[in-house]
Design a protein around this motif. Structure first.
Motif, PDB file in Angstrom:
ATOM      1  N   GLU A 169      58.565   8.129 -75.527  1.00  0.00           N
ATOM      2  CA  GLU A 169      58.429   9.276 -74.619  1.00  0.00           C
ATOM      3  C   GLU A 169      57.985  10.534 -75.366  1.00  0.00           C
ATOM      4  N   PHE A 170      58.637  10.848 -76.477  1.00  0.00           N
ATOM      5  CA  PHE A 170      58.291  12.070 -77.190  1.00  0.00           C
ATOM      6  C   PHE A 170      56.900  11.965 -77.822  1.00  0.00           C
ATOM      7  N   GLU A 171      56.545  10.788 -78.309  1.00  0.00           N
ATOM      8  CA  GLU A 171      55.193  10.585 -78.841  1.00  0.00           C
ATOM      9  C   GLU A 171      54.150  10.845 -77.754  1.00  0.00           C
ATOM     10  N   GLU A 172      54.414  10.354 -76.561  1.00  0.00           N
ATOM     11  CA  GLU A 172      53.483  10.558 -75.449  1.00  0.00           C
ATOM     12  C   GLU A 172      53.335  12.047 -75.127  1.00  0.00           C
ATOM     13  N   ILE A 173      54.450  12.758 -75.106  1.00  0.00           N
ATOM     14  CA  ILE A 173      54.409  14.188 -74.798  1.00  0.00           C
ATOM     15  C   ILE A 173      53.661  14.952 -75.885  1.00  0.00           C
ATOM     16  N   VAL A 174      53.879  14.592 -77.145  1.00  0.00           N
ATOM     17  CA  VAL A 174      53.163  15.244 -78.245  1.00  0.00           C
ATOM     18  C   VAL A 174      51.669  14.946 -78.137  1.00  0.00           C
ATOM     19  N   LEU A 175      51.330  13.695 -77.854  1.00  0.00           N
ATOM     20  CA  LEU A 175      49.920  13.311 -77.722  1.00  0.00           C
ATOM     21  C   LEU A 175      49.255  14.049 -76.558  1.00  0.00           C
ATOM     22  N   LEU A 176      49.954  14.163 -75.445  1.00  0.00           N
ATOM     23  CA  LEU A 176      49.432  14.924 -74.304  1.00  0.00           C
ATOM     24  C   LEU A 176      49.235  16.393 -74.667  1.00  0.00           C
ATOM     25  N   THR A 177      50.159  16.937 -75.433  1.00  0.00           N
ATOM     26  CA  THR A 177      50.061  18.338 -75.854  1.00  0.00           C
ATOM     27  C   THR A 177      48.861  18.551 -76.757  1.00  0.00           C
ATOM     28  N   ILE A 178      48.621  17.632 -77.666  1.00  0.00           N
ATOM     29  CA  ILE A 178      47.443  17.730 -78.543  1.00  0.00           C
ATOM     30  C   ILE A 178      46.173  17.721 -77.697  1.00  0.00           C
ATOM     31  N   ALA A 179      46.117  16.828 -76.722  1.00  0.00           N
ATOM     32  CA  ALA A 179      44.945  16.756 -75.847  1.00  0.00           C
ATOM     33  C   ALA A 179      44.773  18.050 -75.066  1.00  0.00           C
ATOM     34  N   THR A 226      50.604   0.381 -80.940  1.00  0.00           N
ATOM     35  CA  THR A 226      50.182   1.569 -80.192  1.00  0.00           C
ATOM     36  C   THR A 226      51.115   1.901 -79.034  1.00  0.00           C
ATOM     37  N   ASN A 227      52.246   1.214 -78.921  1.00  0.00           N
ATOM     38  CA  ASN A 227      53.198   1.575 -77.873  1.00  0.00           C
ATOM     39  C   ASN A 227      53.701   2.988 -78.135  1.00  0.00           C
ATOM     40  N   LEU A 228      53.795   3.762 -77.087  1.00  0.00           N
ATOM     41  CA  LEU A 228      54.213   5.153 -77.206  1.00  0.00           C
ATOM     42  C   LEU A 228      55.647   5.340 -76.739  1.00  0.00           C
ATOM     43  N   LEU A 245      45.879   6.837 -71.343  1.00  0.00           N
ATOM     44  CA  LEU A 245      45.440   6.326 -70.040  1.00  0.00           C
ATOM     45  C   LEU A 245      46.276   5.129 -69.609  1.00  0.00           C
ATOM     46  N   LYS A 246      46.614   4.255 -70.561  1.00  0.00           N
ATOM     47  CA  LYS A 246      47.441   3.086 -70.256  1.00  0.00           C
ATOM     48  C   LYS A 246      48.839   3.530 -69.830  1.00  0.00           C
ATOM     49  N   ALA A 247      49.419   4.496 -70.549  1.00  0.00           N
ATOM     50  CA  ALA A 247      50.752   5.011 -70.200  1.00  0.00           C
ATOM     51  C   ALA A 247      50.731   5.623 -68.804  1.00  0.00           C
ATOM     52  N   ARG A 248      49.685   6.370 -68.499  1.00  0.00           N
ATOM     53  CA  ARG A 248      49.553   6.994 -67.166  1.00  0.00           C
ATOM     54  C   ARG A 248      49.448   5.924 -66.083  1.00  0.00           C
ATOM     55  N   GLU A 249      48.634   4.900 -66.360  1.00  0.00           N
ATOM     56  CA  GLU A 249      48.443   3.816 -65.391  1.00  0.00           C
ATOM     57  C   GLU A 249      49.763   3.104 -65.102  1.00  0.00           C
ATOM     58  N   VAL A 250      50.528   2.800 -66.140  1.00  0.00           N
ATOM     59  CA  VAL A 250      51.812   2.117 -65.960  1.00  0.00           C
ATOM     60  C   VAL A 250      52.763   2.992 -65.148  1.00  0.00           C
ATOM     61  N   ARG A 251      52.837   4.276 -65.498  1.00  0.00           N
ATOM     62  CA  ARG A 251      53.726   5.190 -64.762  1.00  0.00           C
ATOM     63  C   ARG A 251      53.312   5.292 -63.291  1.00  0.00           C
ATOM     64  N   GLU A 252      52.017   5.423 -63.035  1.00  0.00           N
ATOM     65  CA  GLU A 252      51.547   5.539 -61.650  1.00  0.00           C
ATOM     66  C   GLU A 252      51.832   4.269 -60.859  1.00  0.00           C
ATOM     67  N   ARG A 303      53.480   9.736 -87.577  1.00  0.00           N
ATOM     68  CA  ARG A 303      53.554   8.418 -86.952  1.00  0.00           C
ATOM     69  C   ARG A 303      52.336   8.154 -86.060  1.00  0.00           C
ATOM     70  N   LEU A 304      51.947   9.164 -85.279  1.00  0.00           N
ATOM     71  CA  LEU A 304      50.769   9.012 -84.415  1.00  0.00           C
ATOM     72  C   LEU A 304      49.502   8.806 -85.242  1.00  0.00           C
ATOM     73  N   GLU A 305      49.437   9.476 -86.379  1.00  0.00           N
ATOM     74  CA  GLU A 305      48.267   9.310 -87.246  1.00  0.00           C
ATOM     75  C   GLU A 305      48.264   7.917 -87.878  1.00  0.00           C
ATOM     76  N   GLU A 306      49.434   7.432 -88.279  1.00  0.00           N
ATOM     77  CA  GLU A 306      49.532   6.071 -88.827  1.00  0.00           C
ATOM     78  C   GLU A 306      49.118   5.021 -87.803  1.00  0.00           C
ATOM     79  N   LYS A 307      49.436   5.276 -86.541  1.00  0.00           N
ATOM     80  CA  LYS A 307      49.073   4.356 -85.465  1.00  0.00           C
ATOM     81  C   LYS A 307      47.594   4.465 -85.090  1.00  0.00           C
ATOM     82  N   GLY A 308      46.907   5.477 -85.633  1.00  0.00           N
ATOM     83  CA  GLY A 308      45.498   5.666 -85.313  1.00  0.00           C
ATOM     84  C   GLY A 308      45.264   6.367 -83.990  1.00  0.00           C
TER      85      GLY A 308
END
Length: 111
Positions: free
Chosen positions: A8-18, A4-6, A89-96, A52-57
Motif C-alpha cells: 500500500e505505501f509503495e503504491e502511494i509513493v509511486l502515485l506521488t512520484i507520478a 513488482t507486487n506493490l 495501472l494493474k493495481a488500479r484495475e484490481v481495485r476497480e 525498494r521501488l528502484e530495486e524493483k525497476g
C-alpha cells in the motif's frame, strides 16, 4: 528486477512520484504524502521505499544540479519507469474490479 507486487505505501509513493512529475525528490514526496494522506511520514521510511521501488525497476533516479540553497548538495529526482506505470495501472484495475463487485447496500450508511 525483484517482484513488482506493490504494498500500500509503495503504491502511494509511486502515485506521488507520478503526480509530482519533474519535481519528485524525497522531501517533496514526503510533503505531498503528508498533505494527501493526513499522516506524518518519516524521510527515512520514504528513502527505504524509494530504494525498494528502484530495486524493483518501478522508478529510476538521477541527480539534479547542485544548488546554493542546499549548500552545493544535489537533489535526487525520481521518475516512474514503464514497469512502474504498468504496476500502477494493474493495481488500479484490481481495485476497480473489486470496488465494482461490492453491492451498493454493503456501503450504504457507512461512515
Amino acid at each position: 528486477m525483484k517482484g513488482t507486487n506493490l504494498g500500500e505505501f509503495e503504491e502511494i509513493v509511486l502515485l506521488t512520484i507520478a503526480a509530482l512529475v519533474n519535481d519528485a525528490y524525497s522531501v517533496a514526496i514526503c510533503d505531498e504524502l503528508e498533505k494527501n494522506t493526513g499522516r506524518s511520514v518519516k524521510l527515512g521510511v520514504v528513502h527505504a521505499v524509494l530504494n525498494r521501488l528502484e530495486e524493483k525497476g518501478l522508478v529510476k533516479s538521477k541527480l539534479g544540479e547542485a544548488t546554493s540553497t542546499r549548500g552545493g548538495k544535489r537533489k535526487r529526482f525520481y521518475s516512474v519507469t514503464s514497469s512502474g506505470k504498468a504496476a500502477l495501472l494493474k493495481a488500479r484495475e484490481v481495485r476497480e474490479q473489486l470496488w465494482n463487485r461490492i453491492p451498493d447496500f454493503i456501503l450504504k450508511g457507512a461512515s
